[in-house]
Design an enzyme around this catalytic site. Sequence first.
Site, PDB file in Angstrom:
ATOM      1  N   HIS A  69      -0.827  -2.515  -7.278  1.00 27.16           N
ATOM      2  CA  HIS A  69      -1.604  -2.175  -6.091  1.00 27.16           C
ATOM      3  C   HIS A  69      -3.097  -2.263  -6.384  1.00 27.16           C
ATOM      4  O   HIS A  69      -3.677  -1.364  -7.006  1.00 27.16           O
ATOM      5  CB  HIS A  69      -1.205  -0.754  -5.634  1.00 27.16           C
ATOM      6  CG  HIS A  69      -1.825  -0.328  -4.344  1.00 27.16           C
ATOM      7  ND1 HIS A  69      -1.986   0.987  -3.987  1.00 27.16           N
ATOM      8  CD2 HIS A  69      -2.343  -1.052  -3.318  1.00 27.16           C
ATOM      9  CE1 HIS A  69      -2.560   1.055  -2.804  1.00 27.16           C
ATOM     10  NE2 HIS A  69      -2.789  -0.168  -2.383  1.00 27.16           N
ATOM     11  N   GLU A 115      -3.213   0.360  -9.258  1.00 31.03           N
ATOM     12  CA  GLU A 115      -2.140   1.357  -9.351  1.00 31.03           C
ATOM     13  C   GLU A 115      -0.865   0.592  -9.724  1.00 31.03           C
ATOM     14  O   GLU A 115      -0.476  -0.341  -9.011  1.00 31.03           O
ATOM     15  CB  GLU A 115      -1.977   2.020  -7.975  1.00 31.03           C
ATOM     16  CG  GLU A 115      -1.703   3.486  -7.990  1.00 31.03           C
ATOM     17  CD  GLU A 115      -1.635   4.076  -6.563  1.00 31.03           C
ATOM     18  OE1 GLU A 115      -1.606   3.349  -5.561  1.00 31.03           O
ATOM     19  OE2 GLU A 115      -1.590   5.316  -6.489  1.00 31.03           O
ATOM     20  N   SER A 159       0.822  -1.213   0.000  1.00 28.54           N
ATOM     21  CA  SER A 159       0.000   0.000   0.000  1.00 28.54           C
ATOM     22  C   SER A 159       0.850   1.255   0.000  1.00 28.54           C
ATOM     23  O   SER A 159       0.341   2.345  -0.245  1.00 28.54           O
ATOM     24  CB  SER A 159      -0.856   0.052   1.267  1.00 28.54           C
ATOM     25  OG  SER A 159      -1.792  -0.969   1.274  1.00 28.54           O
TER      26      SER A 159
HETATM   27  N1  CAA Z   1     -15.794  -9.321  -1.957  1.00 28.58           N
HETATM   28  C1  CAA Z   1     -16.487  -9.512  -3.086  1.00 28.58           C
HETATM   29  N2  CAA Z   1     -17.573  -8.800  -3.413  1.00 28.58           N
HETATM   30  C2  CAA Z   1     -18.001  -7.881  -2.549  1.00 28.58           C
HETATM   31  C3  CAA Z   1     -17.345  -7.630  -1.332  1.00 28.58           C
HETATM   32  C4  CAA Z   1     -16.193  -8.401  -1.054  1.00 28.58           C
HETATM   33  N3  CAA Z   1     -15.473  -8.231   0.054  1.00 28.58           N
HETATM   34  N4  CAA Z   1     -17.994  -6.641  -0.677  1.00 28.58           N
HETATM   35  C5  CAA Z   1     -19.024  -6.284  -1.442  1.00 28.58           C
HETATM   36  N5  CAA Z   1     -19.037  -7.026  -2.580  1.00 28.58           N
HETATM   37  C6  CAA Z   1     -19.999  -6.931  -3.674  1.00 28.58           C
HETATM   38  C7  CAA Z   1     -21.349  -7.434  -3.216  1.00 28.58           C
HETATM   39  O1  CAA Z   1     -21.469  -8.797  -3.512  1.00 28.58           O
HETATM   40  C8  CAA Z   1     -22.298  -6.594  -4.020  1.00 28.58           C
HETATM   41  O2  CAA Z   1     -22.528  -7.166  -5.291  1.00 28.58           O
HETATM   42  P1  CAA Z   1     -23.923  -7.900  -5.601  1.00 28.58           P
HETATM   43  O3  CAA Z   1     -24.986  -7.243  -4.788  1.00 28.58           O
HETATM   44  O4  CAA Z   1     -24.059  -7.697  -7.064  1.00 28.58           O
HETATM   45  O5  CAA Z   1     -23.687  -9.310  -5.195  1.00 28.58           O
HETATM   46  C9  CAA Z   1     -21.563  -5.303  -4.305  1.00 28.58           C
HETATM   47  O6  CAA Z   1     -20.190  -5.552  -3.991  1.00 28.58           O
HETATM   48  C10 CAA Z   1     -22.099  -4.199  -3.427  1.00 28.58           C
HETATM   49  O7  CAA Z   1     -22.049  -4.659  -2.100  1.00 28.58           O
HETATM   50  P2  CAA Z   1     -23.113  -4.306  -0.981  1.00 28.58           P
HETATM   51  O8  CAA Z   1     -24.448  -4.094  -1.609  1.00 28.58           O
HETATM   52  O9  CAA Z   1     -23.009  -5.325   0.095  1.00 28.58           O
HETATM   53  O10 CAA Z   1     -22.567  -3.006  -0.311  1.00 28.58           O
HETATM   54  P3  CAA Z   1     -22.217  -1.600  -0.907  1.00 28.58           P
HETATM   55  O11 CAA Z   1     -23.117  -1.198  -2.005  1.00 28.58           O
HETATM   56  O12 CAA Z   1     -22.070  -0.727   0.275  1.00 28.58           O
HETATM   57  O13 CAA Z   1     -20.769  -1.793  -1.560  1.00 28.58           O
HETATM   58  C11 CAA Z   1     -18.447  -1.609  -1.327  1.00 28.58           C
HETATM   59  C12 CAA Z   1     -19.715  -2.319  -0.843  1.00 28.58           C
HETATM   60  C13 CAA Z   1     -18.208  -1.917  -2.798  1.00 28.58           C
HETATM   61  C14 CAA Z   1     -17.312  -2.182  -0.500  1.00 28.58           C
HETATM   62  C15 CAA Z   1     -18.634  -0.075  -1.129  1.00 28.58           C
HETATM   63  O14 CAA Z   1     -19.034   0.193   0.200  1.00 28.58           O
HETATM   64  C16 CAA Z   1     -17.380   0.709  -1.421  1.00 28.58           C
HETATM   65  O15 CAA Z   1     -17.073   0.998  -2.552  1.00 28.58           O
HETATM   66  N6  CAA Z   1     -16.663   1.089  -0.342  1.00 28.58           N
HETATM   67  C17 CAA Z   1     -15.403   1.817  -0.480  1.00 28.58           C
HETATM   68  C18 CAA Z   1     -14.315   0.863  -0.842  1.00 28.58           C
HETATM   69  C19 CAA Z   1     -13.007   1.546  -0.970  1.00 28.58           C
HETATM   70  O16 CAA Z   1     -12.833   2.742  -0.843  1.00 28.58           O
HETATM   71  N7  CAA Z   1     -11.976   0.730  -1.265  1.00 28.58           N
HETATM   72  C20 CAA Z   1     -10.625   1.203  -1.335  1.00 28.58           C
HETATM   73  C21 CAA Z   1      -9.972   1.007  -0.002  1.00 28.58           C
HETATM   74  S1  CAA Z   1      -8.334   1.645   0.016  1.00 28.58           S
HETATM   75  C22 CAA Z   1      -7.436   0.450  -0.704  1.00 28.58           C
HETATM   76  O17 CAA Z   1      -7.891  -0.585  -1.069  1.00 28.58           O
HETATM   77  C23 CAA Z   1      -5.983   0.758  -0.871  1.00 28.58           C
HETATM   78  C24 CAA Z   1      -5.117   0.523   0.281  1.00 28.58           C
HETATM   79  O18 CAA Z   1      -3.907   0.333   0.044  1.00 28.58           O
HETATM   80  C25 CAA Z   1      -5.546   0.581   1.689  1.00 28.58           C
HETATM   81  P1  NAD Z   2      -4.298  -9.439   5.862  1.00 29.35           P
HETATM   82  O1  NAD Z   2      -3.867  -9.228   7.265  1.00 29.35           O
HETATM   83  O2  NAD Z   2      -5.721  -9.710   5.550  1.00 29.35           O
HETATM   84  O3  NAD Z   2      -3.457 -10.656   5.212  1.00 29.35           O
HETATM   85  C1  NAD Z   2      -2.072 -10.764   5.290  1.00 29.35           C
HETATM   86  C2  NAD Z   2      -1.706 -12.221   5.052  1.00 29.35           C
HETATM   87  O4  NAD Z   2      -0.290 -12.316   4.949  1.00 29.35           O
HETATM   88  C3  NAD Z   2      -2.122 -13.145   6.213  1.00 29.35           C
HETATM   89  O5  NAD Z   2      -2.878 -14.219   5.699  1.00 29.35           O
HETATM   90  C4  NAD Z   2      -0.787 -13.613   6.787  1.00 29.35           C
HETATM   91  O6  NAD Z   2      -0.813 -14.936   7.269  1.00 29.35           O
HETATM   92  C5  NAD Z   2       0.113 -13.514   5.576  1.00 29.35           C
HETATM   93  N1  NAD Z   2       1.541 -13.425   5.886  1.00 29.35           N
HETATM   94  C6  NAD Z   2       2.153 -12.639   6.811  1.00 29.35           C
HETATM   95  N2  NAD Z   2       3.482 -12.845   6.771  1.00 29.35           N
HETATM   96  C7  NAD Z   2       3.706 -13.771   5.798  1.00 29.35           C
HETATM   97  C8  NAD Z   2       4.864 -14.404   5.252  1.00 29.35           C
HETATM   98  N3  NAD Z   2       6.079 -14.121   5.724  1.00 29.35           N
HETATM   99  N4  NAD Z   2       4.708 -15.292   4.261  1.00 29.35           N
HETATM  100  C9  NAD Z   2       3.496 -15.587   3.778  1.00 29.35           C
HETATM  101  N5  NAD Z   2       2.361 -15.015   4.221  1.00 29.35           N
HETATM  102  C10 NAD Z   2       2.471 -14.143   5.230  1.00 29.35           C
HETATM  103  O7  NAD Z   2      -3.756  -8.185   5.061  1.00 29.35           O
HETATM  104  P2  NAD Z   2      -4.325  -7.529   3.706  1.00 29.35           P
HETATM  105  O8  NAD Z   2      -5.309  -6.506   4.059  1.00 29.35           O
HETATM  106  O9  NAD Z   2      -4.673  -8.628   2.764  1.00 29.35           O
HETATM  107  O10 NAD Z   2      -3.036  -6.755   3.191  1.00 29.35           O
HETATM  108  C11 NAD Z   2      -2.004  -7.427   2.501  1.00 29.35           C
HETATM  109  C12 NAD Z   2      -1.166  -6.418   1.729  1.00 29.35           C
HETATM  110  O11 NAD Z   2      -2.001  -5.720   0.804  1.00 29.35           O
HETATM  111  C13 NAD Z   2      -0.480  -5.355   2.594  1.00 29.35           C
HETATM  112  O12 NAD Z   2       0.752  -5.025   2.014  1.00 29.35           O
HETATM  113  C14 NAD Z   2      -1.456  -4.195   2.490  1.00 29.35           C
HETATM  114  O13 NAD Z   2      -0.847  -2.951   2.720  1.00 29.35           O
HETATM  115  C15 NAD Z   2      -1.899  -4.326   1.043  1.00 29.35           C
HETATM  116  N6  NAD Z   2      -3.199  -3.717   0.730  1.00 29.35           N
HETATM  117  C16 NAD Z   2      -4.205  -3.770   1.644  1.00 29.35           C
HETATM  118  C17 NAD Z   2      -5.436  -3.200   1.327  1.00 29.35           C
HETATM  119  C18 NAD Z   2      -6.568  -3.240   2.292  1.00 29.35           C
HETATM  120  O14 NAD Z   2      -7.545  -2.517   2.110  1.00 29.35           O
HETATM  121  N7  NAD Z   2      -6.531  -4.060   3.313  1.00 29.35           N
HETATM  122  C19 NAD Z   2      -5.611  -2.606   0.067  1.00 29.35           C
HETATM  123  C20 NAD Z   2      -4.572  -2.602  -0.852  1.00 29.35           C
HETATM  124  C21 NAD Z   2      -3.344  -3.151  -0.502  1.00 29.35           C
END
Ligand code: CAA
Ligand code: NAD
Length: 282
Positions: A140, A152, A119
Site C-alpha cells: 500500500h 504499508e 486502500s
Molecule cells: N507527484 C510528484 N511529485 C509531487 C506531486 C505529485 N503528485 N505533488 C507534489 N509533488 C512534489 C513537488 O514537485 C514538490 O517538490 P519540488 O518542489 O522539490 O519539485 C514537493 O512535492 C512539494 O510540493 P508542493 O510544493 O507543490 O506542495 P506541498 O509542499 O504542499 O506538498 C504534498 C505537496 C507533498 C502533496 C503535501 O501537501 C502533503 O504531504 N499532503 C498530504 C499527502 C498525504 O497525506 N498523502 C496520503 C494520502 S492517503 C493515502 O495515500 C492512502 C490511501 O489509501 C487513501
Molecule cells: P484512479 O481512479 O486514479 O485510477 C484507477 C485506474 O484503474 C484507472 O486508470 C482505470 O482505468 C483503471 N482500471 C479500472 N478498472 C480496471 C481494470 N479492470 N483493469 C485495468 N485497469 C482498470 O485511482 P487511484 O487513486 O490510482 O487508486 C487506485 C488504487 O489505489 C485503489 O485501490 C485505491 O484505493 C488505491 N489507493 C489510492 C490512493 C489515493 O490517494 N488515491 C492511495 C493509496 C491507495
Amino acid sequence: MNIRTIMVLGAGQMGSGIAQVAAETGIQVILYDQHDQFVQRGLNTIQKNLSRDVEKGRKSEAEKQAVLARIKPSIDLADAKDIQLAIEAVVENRDVKCELFRQLDALAPQQAILATNTSSLPITEIAAVTTRPELVIGMHFMNPVPVMKLVEVIRGLATSDETTNIISRFAKHMNKVPVEVNDFPGFVSNRILMPMINEAIYCVYEGIAKPEAIDEVMKLGMNHPMGPLTLADFIGLDTCLSIMEVLHEGLGDTKYRPCPLLRKYVKAGWLGKKTGRGFYNY
Ligand code: CAA
Ligand code: NAD
C-alpha cells in the site's frame, strides 16, 4: 527472488506513481490499463513529473529518457507472462480486483508475487481467488507516490514470510519505508485517516463550518500539510467512500458510517481533483 520486471495494473494516479518510482530505481515496468488512452494519461503524468526533475536539476535529460524507456505500455494482461511481481492499482472495487487477480493468476508465472495497492479491501479475500495465496500481499503506497515514504505491507492470512520479506526488501529498493501490518479493514493508515476525513465531511454536512474553514483549522491548528477536505479531493471521493464502506461493513460499528454528503457527491460524479470538482473546484 530477484525482481527485474514488474507489471503495474491501473495507470491512474497511484499506478502511474508506482510505475515511475520503480522505473527510476532501474526496474523494467509494464504499465497496464484497460484502454490505450488511460495508459497514455498515466505516461503523460510520469513525463510531466520527470520533466520537473530535469528543470530543477535533479535529473539529466538522458536520465529522464532512460526512465521512460523502462516503462512499456500495455493493454494486454498476457504481457504478464515474464514478470516476477505484479502491483495492482485499479479502482477500489472488490469484484473488479478479484476478477483481475483470477486472470493474473492464470497468466503470470507460477512463482510471481501478486501484490495489491488496495486502500482497504481484505488481502485474504483477494488471495483466495488465486491458486497462490502465499504469494499474494498488500503493498500500500501513499499518494503522491514519488513523494511519500511509506509503504504499508499487509499480510493476508496465507501470505508467506518469504513473500513478506521480498516485498519489504523491494519497497526499500524503491527508496520507501515498509511497515508491516495485519489484514483488517482499512489496515492502519485508513483505519485512522478515513474516519477523520469522514468527520470533516460531517462538519460540512451539519453546517458547522465551510470547507475552507475546516481545512484551515486542521492545517494551522494541527500542522497537517493539507486540510482533510483538500486531502479527500486529492485522494478521490469515490476512493474515500469505498474505504468507509469497507470499514463500516468489515468492523460493523456505526461510527464508520459514510457521511450522506460524501455519497451524494460521488453519485453526482464530483470525485475531487480528478474530475475537476469535489469540495473545491479545480
Ligand atoms: N507527484 C510528484 N511529485 C509531487 C506531486 C505529485 N503528485 N505533488 C507534489 N509533488 C512534489 C513537488 O514537485 C514538490 O517538490 P519540488 O518542489 O522539490 O519539485 C514537493 O512535492 C512539494 O510540493 P508542493 O510544493 O507543490 O506542495 P506541498 O509542499 O504542499 O506538498 C504534498 C505537496 C507533498 C502533496 C503535501 O501537501 C502533503 O504531504 N499532503 C498530504 C499527502 C498525504 O497525506 N498523502 C496520503 C494520502 S492517503 C493515502 O495515500 C492512502 C490511501 O489509501 C487513501
Ligand atoms: P484512479 O481512479 O486514479 O485510477 C484507477 C485506474 O484503474 C484507472 O486508470 C482505470 O482505468 C483503471 N482500471 C479500472 N478498472 C480496471 C481494470 N479492470 N483493469 C485495468 N485497469 C482498470 O485511482 P487511484 O487513486 O490510482 O487508486 C487506485 C488504487 O489505489 C485503489 O485501490 C485505491 O484505493 C488505491 N489507493 C489510492 C490512493 C489515493 O490517494 N488515491 C492511495 C493509496 C491507495
